[in-house]
Design an enzyme around this catalytic site. Sequence first.
Site: not given
Length: 278
Positions: A20, A71, A92, A107, A134, A159, A224, A245
């Site tokens: 992270s 999350k 988040n 987000d 999605a 999908t 990113y 990103g």
Amino acid sequence: MILTGRSRLAGVLGWPVAHSRSPRLHGYWLDQHAIDGAYVPLPTAPEDLVDCVRALPRLGFMGANVTVPHKQGVLAACDRLDDHARRLGAVNTLVFDGPTIEGRNTDGVGFLNNLYQRAPNWGPAAGPAVVLGAGGAARAVVIALADAGVPEIRLANRTRTKADTLAAQLDGPVTVIDWDEKTAALEGANLLVNTTSLGMIGHGALEIDLTPLPPHALVNDIVYQPLETDLLARARARGNPVVDGIGMLLHQAVPGFAAWFGVRPEVTETLRDFVLQD
Ligand code: ATR
């Protein structure tokens, strides 16, 4: 940084959490504002998540960020949710109010504020957006765009049923497009966003012919790693404005830092460079 008994504490819950960038990001802001506080990695196994979250306010933490894979799981530990977390079904950011645990989701606001900062000529009302993917990130992006007033969102996912489910759950102007039709969907678009993992280091390439995309349309990749994905390089080469990103990661962190440490931090070029060095 020497901590004291009055130091404010926050951290990031994930499993694993070593990758992270949030400790580096929040650590930069803590230093910059000379805040008596710390932001620490909190590696948390899924089976311990709820107990660990409930312990944090009792240990004096102000709150925490929540990352993969927690999350959704963290909802079970929340006493209340903000509107974004409720609609996304994902949290988040945690903010503690005494023993009360509030789950938030930043987000969507992080995604939009990144576009507003990096592409000041782009506006949501000016035309349709094409969103690829999605998953959880797409959900935040689509809701944010619909709320911001984008008149039409064309959603394509490998999908298709997942895109159908997402569109059906949202009360927004979303049209589902077959994955094979994504190039044709670029016609007349004002924004293209990739929320899939395609283009990320170690993942496959995003194959999309950009020919029908108008030259003024903004192209944003939320990937990113690398910062300049193949999609962004190809869009840039044909003259489209592009936004990478990393800014979404930086902007989504702002509300949490402000709530925990009492200062609203800025997203600057220096911060971008600092977080990207590793
Ligand atoms: P996140 O929460 O980051 O959005 P996710 O929920 O795992 O992550 O979603 C990943 C997205 O990348 C999905 O839209 C996924 O498509 P599927 O729903 O069909 O799985 C998309 N994706 C991943 N690999 C892909 C590939 N090889 N081709 C096309 N889409 C891909």
